[in-house]
Design an enzyme around this catalytic site. Structure first.
Site, PDB file in Angstrom:
ATOM      1  N   ILE A  19      -0.595 -11.252  -6.882  1.00  0.00           N
ATOM      2  CA  ILE A  19       0.767 -11.388  -7.410  1.00  0.00           C
ATOM      3  C   ILE A  19       1.597 -12.365  -6.575  1.00  0.00           C
ATOM      4  O   ILE A  19       2.319 -13.210  -7.123  1.00  0.00           O
ATOM      5  CB  ILE A  19       1.429  -9.990  -7.470  1.00  0.00           C
ATOM      6  N   TYR A 148       1.639   5.724  -1.173  1.00  0.00           N
ATOM      7  CA  TYR A 148       1.927   4.460  -1.864  1.00  0.00           C
ATOM      8  C   TYR A 148       3.171   4.628  -2.746  1.00  0.00           C
ATOM      9  O   TYR A 148       4.101   3.810  -2.691  1.00  0.00           O
ATOM     10  CB  TYR A 148       0.721   4.046  -2.716  1.00  0.00           C
ATOM     11  N   THR A 183      -5.894  -8.056  -9.996  1.00  0.00           N
ATOM     12  CA  THR A 183      -5.847  -8.871  -8.772  1.00  0.00           C
ATOM     13  C   THR A 183      -7.071  -8.488  -7.936  1.00  0.00           C
ATOM     14  O   THR A 183      -7.709  -7.459  -8.208  1.00  0.00           O
ATOM     15  CB  THR A 183      -4.572  -8.580  -7.956  1.00  0.00           C
ATOM     16  N   PRO A 184      -7.389  -9.270  -6.902  1.00  0.00           N
ATOM     17  CA  PRO A 184      -8.577  -8.949  -6.099  1.00  0.00           C
ATOM     18  C   PRO A 184      -8.568  -7.518  -5.560  1.00  0.00           C
ATOM     19  O   PRO A 184      -9.576  -6.809  -5.641  1.00  0.00           O
ATOM     20  CB  PRO A 184      -8.508  -9.966  -4.955  1.00  0.00           C
ATOM     21  N   SER A 185      -7.450  -7.043  -5.042  1.00  0.00           N
ATOM     22  CA  SER A 185      -7.459  -5.697  -4.464  1.00  0.00           C
ATOM     23  C   SER A 185      -7.554  -4.633  -5.544  1.00  0.00           C
ATOM     24  O   SER A 185      -8.179  -3.593  -5.360  1.00  0.00           O
ATOM     25  CB  SER A 185      -6.237  -5.461  -3.579  1.00  0.00           C
ATOM     26  N   ARG A 189     -10.420  -1.746  -5.903  1.00  0.00           N
ATOM     27  CA  ARG A 189     -10.150  -0.318  -6.103  1.00  0.00           C
ATOM     28  C   ARG A 189     -10.933   0.208  -7.303  1.00  0.00           C
ATOM     29  O   ARG A 189     -11.468   1.320  -7.274  1.00  0.00           O
ATOM     30  CB  ARG A 189      -8.645  -0.071  -6.312  1.00  0.00           C
TER      31      ARG A 189
HETATM   32  P1  NAD Z   1      -3.564  -7.973  -2.972  1.00  0.00           P
HETATM   33  O1  NAD Z   1      -3.611  -6.606  -2.380  1.00  0.00           O
HETATM   34  O2  NAD Z   1      -4.710  -8.424  -3.818  1.00  0.00           O
HETATM   35  O3  NAD Z   1      -3.290  -9.050  -1.845  1.00  0.00           O
HETATM   36  C1  NAD Z   1      -2.386  -8.758  -0.871  1.00  0.00           C
HETATM   37  C2  NAD Z   1      -2.193  -9.981   0.047  1.00  0.00           C
HETATM   38  O4  NAD Z   1      -1.436  -9.463   1.121  1.00  0.00           O
HETATM   39  C3  NAD Z   1      -3.479 -10.557   0.635  1.00  0.00           C
HETATM   40  O5  NAD Z   1      -3.479 -11.978   0.501  1.00  0.00           O
HETATM   41  C4  NAD Z   1      -3.399 -10.147   2.105  1.00  0.00           C
HETATM   42  O6  NAD Z   1      -3.984 -11.078   2.995  1.00  0.00           O
HETATM   43  C5  NAD Z   1      -1.884 -10.067   2.285  1.00  0.00           C
HETATM   44  N1  NAD Z   1      -1.501  -9.257   3.445  1.00  0.00           N
HETATM   45  C6  NAD Z   1      -2.027  -8.082   3.853  1.00  0.00           C
HETATM   46  N2  NAD Z   1      -1.442  -7.672   4.989  1.00  0.00           N
HETATM   47  C7  NAD Z   1      -0.519  -8.604   5.297  1.00  0.00           C
HETATM   48  C8  NAD Z   1       0.415  -8.754   6.363  1.00  0.00           C
HETATM   49  N3  NAD Z   1       0.487  -7.840   7.340  1.00  0.00           N
HETATM   50  N4  NAD Z   1       1.225  -9.836   6.382  1.00  0.00           N
HETATM   51  C9  NAD Z   1       1.151 -10.749   5.402  1.00  0.00           C
HETATM   52  N5  NAD Z   1       0.297 -10.683   4.358  1.00  0.00           N
HETATM   53  C10 NAD Z   1      -0.535  -9.616   4.317  1.00  0.00           C
HETATM   54  O7  NAD Z   1      -2.244  -8.108  -3.789  1.00  0.00           O
HETATM   55  P2  NAD Z   1      -1.776  -7.638  -5.193  1.00  0.00           P
HETATM   56  O8  NAD Z   1      -2.675  -6.632  -5.831  1.00  0.00           O
HETATM   57  O9  NAD Z   1      -1.413  -8.873  -5.920  1.00  0.00           O
HETATM   58  O10 NAD Z   1      -0.468  -6.842  -4.773  1.00  0.00           O
HETATM   59  C11 NAD Z   1       0.676  -7.533  -4.338  1.00  0.00           C
HETATM   60  C12 NAD Z   1       1.859  -6.585  -4.387  1.00  0.00           C
HETATM   61  O11 NAD Z   1       2.004  -6.060  -5.688  1.00  0.00           O
HETATM   62  C13 NAD Z   1       1.697  -5.391  -3.449  1.00  0.00           C
HETATM   63  O12 NAD Z   1       2.952  -5.074  -2.888  1.00  0.00           O
HETATM   64  C14 NAD Z   1       1.256  -4.286  -4.392  1.00  0.00           C
HETATM   65  O13 NAD Z   1       1.581  -3.000  -3.937  1.00  0.00           O
HETATM   66  C15 NAD Z   1       2.032  -4.659  -5.631  1.00  0.00           C
HETATM   67  N6  NAD Z   1       1.483  -4.086  -6.860  1.00  0.00           N
HETATM   68  C16 NAD Z   1       0.234  -4.439  -7.282  1.00  0.00           C
HETATM   69  C17 NAD Z   1      -0.270  -3.882  -8.464  1.00  0.00           C
HETATM   70  C18 NAD Z   1      -1.651  -4.216  -8.981  1.00  0.00           C
HETATM   71  O14 NAD Z   1      -2.114  -3.550  -9.923  1.00  0.00           O
HETATM   72  N7  NAD Z   1      -2.320  -5.203  -8.444  1.00  0.00           N
HETATM   73  C19 NAD Z   1       0.511  -2.980  -9.193  1.00  0.00           C
HETATM   74  C20 NAD Z   1       1.781  -2.658  -8.729  1.00  0.00           C
HETATM   75  C21 NAD Z   1       2.257  -3.234  -7.575  1.00  0.00           C
END
Ligand code: NAD
Length: 244
Positions: A19, A148, A183-185, A189
């Site tokens: 994201i 979370y 997304t990758p994470s 999961r």
């Molecule tokens: P992700 O988990 O795939 O990637 C997270 C990124 O954060 C990675 O590039 C990682 O290197 C970086 N990161 C980790 N620790 C860090 C730190 N200490 N400092 C700086 N960067 C750091 O990301 P995503 O799934 O796109 O999620 C992004 C946001 O969206 C998160 O806050 C997540 O909770 C939120 N979110 C995601 C989803 C989903 O379904 N993917 C849904 C709701 C909310």
């Protein structure tokens, strides 16, 4: 490229993948000058292929590093806070260390960046802050998302507090609450949930599909731009109807 963010400077955390990355690329596509940061320098470097040449390593858990980065970057118009971690488990699987880590990365990181970049926005008399929260925790309790959900509800509260405190000084602060976004994470999961894990996530979606990071990027562009000038303090849900 169009010009919805022309002339604006944007700062994005956790921008290497998912994201955060989609938001950084969408901002650049709309004409913003974008500073993209993450702890993953390898993946950050790939952003230049997508129109984001200014990247830097930043650990949002490090207050001194965040303050130094704010001094280095200078005034910005847009702050997009994307860093977050999904802890899996109930209260019984959440150690004190798990709790502290999740709140540090998911909530205190935003406290750090807002505190560091807000003074420059106040001097300029304008700024849009966009925090990535989640539908889980704010609009719905999801199983095994105990800490979370608590962190993401805290992000929504922090967002409203900043919006309220600075509403007369040109600052807006909104949260985005995504549902399940591919997304990758998220895919990791799904894989960890066992065979058919991704299908399980899709099966709870009334639209029959997961969201895309680009769809979150499109909402972030709107909230970052002057098109949303009358909108502040809101937790914007974007979940394909998951919470209906
Ligand atoms: P992700 O988990 O795939 O990637 C997270 C990124 O954060 C990675 O590039 C990682 O290197 C970086 N990161 C980790 N620790 C860090 C730190 N200490 N400092 C700086 N960067 C750091 O990301 P995503 O799934 O796109 O999620 C992004 C946001 O969206 C998160 O806050 C997540 O909770 C939120 N979110 C995601 C989803 C989903 O379904 N993917 C849904 C709701 C909310």
């Amino acid at each position: 490229m169009s010009d919805r963010l022309r002339g604006k400077r944007a700062f994005v955390t956790a921008a290497a993948v998912g994201i955060g990355r989609a938001c950084a690329v969408a901002f650049a596509r709309e004409g913003a000058e974008v500073f993209a940061t993450d702890i993953d320098e390898g993946k950050l470097a790939l952003l230049k292929n997508d129109g984001v040449p200014e990247v830097a390593k930043l650990d949002v858990r490090d207050s001194a590093a965040v303050d130094a980065m704010a001094r280095r970057v200078g005034k910005i118009d847009i702050l997009l806070n994307a860093a977050g971690f999904v802890h899996h488990g109930t209260v019984l699987e959440c150690s004190d260390a798990d709790w502290d880590f999740s709140f540090d990365l998911n909530v205190k990181s935003m406290h750090r960046t807002i505190r560091a970049f807000l003074p420059g926005m106040l001097e300029a008399g304008r700024g849009s802050i966009v925090n990535i929260s989640s539908a889980a925790g704010v609009f719905k309790a999801a199983p095994n998302r105990y800490v979370y959900g608590a962190t993401k509800a805290a992000v929504a509260a922090l967002t409203r507090a900043v919006a309220t405190d600075f509403i007369t000084r040109g600052i807006r602060c909104n949260a985005i609450c995504p549902g399940t976004i591919e997304t990758p994470s998220m895919l990791n999961r799904a894989e960890a949930a066992g065979p058919g894990g991704r299908d399980m996530f899709v099966s709870r979606q009334p639209m029959g599909r997961l969201g895309t990071a680009d769809e979150i990027g499109a909402l972030a562009v709107y909230l970052a731009s002057d098109e949303s000038a009358f909108t502040t303090g809101v937790a914007h849900i974007i979940d394909g109807g998951w919470t209906l």
